[in-house]
Design a protein around this motif. Structure first.
Motif, PDB file in Angstrom:
ATOM      1  N   TRP A   1      48.941 -14.153  -7.299  1.00 41.08           N
ATOM      2  CA  TRP A   1      47.706 -15.021  -6.821  1.00 41.08           C
ATOM      3  C   TRP A   1      48.044 -16.159  -6.648  1.00 41.08           C
ATOM      4  O   TRP A   1      48.603 -17.201  -6.424  1.00 41.08           O
ATOM      5  CB  TRP A   1      46.409 -14.999  -7.673  1.00 41.08           C
ATOM      6  CG  TRP A   1      46.114 -15.903  -9.142  1.00 41.08           C
ATOM      7  CD1 TRP A   1      45.919 -16.689  -9.165  1.00 41.08           C
ATOM      8  CD2 TRP A   1      47.213 -15.664 -10.242  1.00 41.08           C
ATOM      9  NE1 TRP A   1      46.148 -17.142 -10.266  1.00 41.08           N
ATOM     10  CE2 TRP A   1      46.791 -16.587 -10.844  1.00 41.08           C
ATOM     11  CE3 TRP A   1      47.931 -14.098 -10.390  1.00 41.08           C
ATOM     12  CZ2 TRP A   1      47.634 -16.839 -12.337  1.00 41.08           C
ATOM     13  CZ3 TRP A   1      47.959 -14.399 -12.112  1.00 41.08           C
ATOM     14  CH2 TRP A   1      47.820 -15.602 -12.323  1.00 41.08           C
TER      15      TRP A   1
ATOM     16  N   TRP B   1      49.335  -8.678 -13.309  1.00 39.05           N
ATOM     17  CA  TRP B   1      49.272  -9.037 -12.181  1.00 39.05           C
ATOM     18  C   TRP B   1      51.572  -8.310 -11.946  1.00 39.05           C
ATOM     19  O   TRP B   1      51.598  -8.184 -11.891  1.00 39.05           O
ATOM     20  CB  TRP B   1      50.160 -10.471 -11.605  1.00 39.05           C
ATOM     21  CG  TRP B   1      48.699 -10.769 -10.886  1.00 39.05           C
ATOM     22  CD1 TRP B   1      47.942 -11.967 -11.313  1.00 39.05           C
ATOM     23  CD2 TRP B   1      47.800 -10.469  -9.662  1.00 39.05           C
ATOM     24  NE1 TRP B   1      46.333 -11.456 -10.335  1.00 39.05           N
ATOM     25  CE2 TRP B   1      46.853 -11.302  -9.540  1.00 39.05           C
ATOM     26  CE3 TRP B   1      48.420  -9.911  -8.048  1.00 39.05           C
ATOM     27  CZ2 TRP B   1      45.865 -10.716  -8.771  1.00 39.05           C
ATOM     28  CZ3 TRP B   1      47.413 -10.160  -7.382  1.00 39.05           C
ATOM     29  CH2 TRP B   1      46.035 -10.300  -7.530  1.00 39.05           C
TER      30      TRP B   1
ATOM     31  N   ASN C   1      42.563 -14.474 -10.450  1.00 39.56           N
ATOM     32  CA  ASN C   1      43.758 -13.836 -11.523  1.00 39.56           C
ATOM     33  C   ASN C   1      43.331 -13.463 -13.331  1.00 39.56           C
ATOM     34  O   ASN C   1      44.321 -13.485 -13.653  1.00 39.56           O
ATOM     35  CB  ASN C   1      43.650 -16.134 -12.095  1.00 39.56           C
ATOM     36  CG  ASN C   1      42.339 -16.290 -12.952  1.00 39.56           C
ATOM     37  OD1 ASN C   1      41.427 -15.839 -13.398  1.00 39.56           O
ATOM     38  ND2 ASN C   1      42.465 -17.619 -13.096  1.00 39.56           N
TER      39      ASN C   1
ATOM     40  N   GLU D   1      38.238 -19.564  -8.486  1.00 38.73           N
ATOM     41  CA  GLU D   1      38.483 -17.850  -8.327  1.00 38.73           C
ATOM     42  C   GLU D   1      37.373 -16.899  -7.794  1.00 38.73           C
ATOM     43  O   GLU D   1      36.216 -17.673  -7.713  1.00 38.73           O
ATOM     44  CB  GLU D   1      38.841 -17.706 -10.272  1.00 38.73           C
ATOM     45  CG  GLU D   1      38.276 -15.953 -10.294  1.00 38.73           C
ATOM     46  CD  GLU D   1      38.894 -15.812 -11.390  1.00 38.73           C
ATOM     47  OE1 GLU D   1      39.144 -14.834 -12.469  1.00 38.73           O
ATOM     48  OE2 GLU D   1      37.970 -17.091 -12.957  1.00 38.73           O
TER      49      GLU D   1
END
Length: 179
Positions: free
Chosen positions: A106, A157, A153, A143
């Motif tokens: 991100w 990931w 986030n 965000e």
């Protein structure tokens, strides 16, 4: 003299054999395809991104006299959600040995107080080791909801990597944000 003639004949036969083998294995169309791809690739090369600032934009990186890179208040961590890798055997922008950076990440836009400029920061989870017990930062400035994946986030990931285990997060400067 005869020995030199023999060597030249041997080289000549070898070159002829290899050229005939190549000619039998490839056709004109194959050659034209490869030549066209090389020409097209060569014409696109100047369009690739590169650092036009020659590293000057990042001279401030980590140079803040009052910026503690192990504190969640450090300017580059404005959108970080995770454990700091520089407390887990890595650095500000490198995963610790034995882990690998996530293939997806991100991005946040953070303001550097040293030069009052906004920078794009890529946050990559480091995958492949057990979760680190270092400082956990949750600074979700800017965000967006989960359906805006590149600006969200709160997920692991490491999902795109072979090893899904989350270890820590690095904050890599990508470049200056456009005004």
């Amino acid at each position: 003299m005869a020995m030199i003639d023999t060597i030249f004949e041997w080289l000549d036969r070898g070159a002829e054999k290899s050229s005939r083998r190549i000619a039998q294995g490839t056709g004109r169309r194959s050659f034209l395809t490869k030549a066209g791809a090389a020409m097209l690739g060569g014409s696109l090369l100047p369009m690739l991104p590169f650092d036009r600032n020659f590293g000057q934009a990042f001279a401030q990186e980590g140079a803040s006299p009052d910026g503690d890179q192990t504190s969640c208040d450090y300017w580059r961590y404005c959108a970080l959600d995770g454990n700091l890798c520089n407390e887990c055997g890595g650095t500000l922008n490198q995963c610790p040995p034995g882990s690998e950076a996530s293939k997806v990440s991100w991005v946040g836009t953070c303001r550097n107080p040293n030069d009052e400029k906004d920078y794009l920061v890529s946050y990559n989870d480091c995958c492949g080791k057990a979760t680190c017990a270092g400082s956990f930062c949750f600074t979700s400035e800017g965000e967006r909801p989960g359906y805006r994946m590149g600006l969200y986030n709160d997920i692991n990931w490491c999902m795109a990597n072979d090893s899904k285990g989350y270890h820590c997060t690095v904050a890599v400067l990508v470049g200056l944000a456009d005004a």
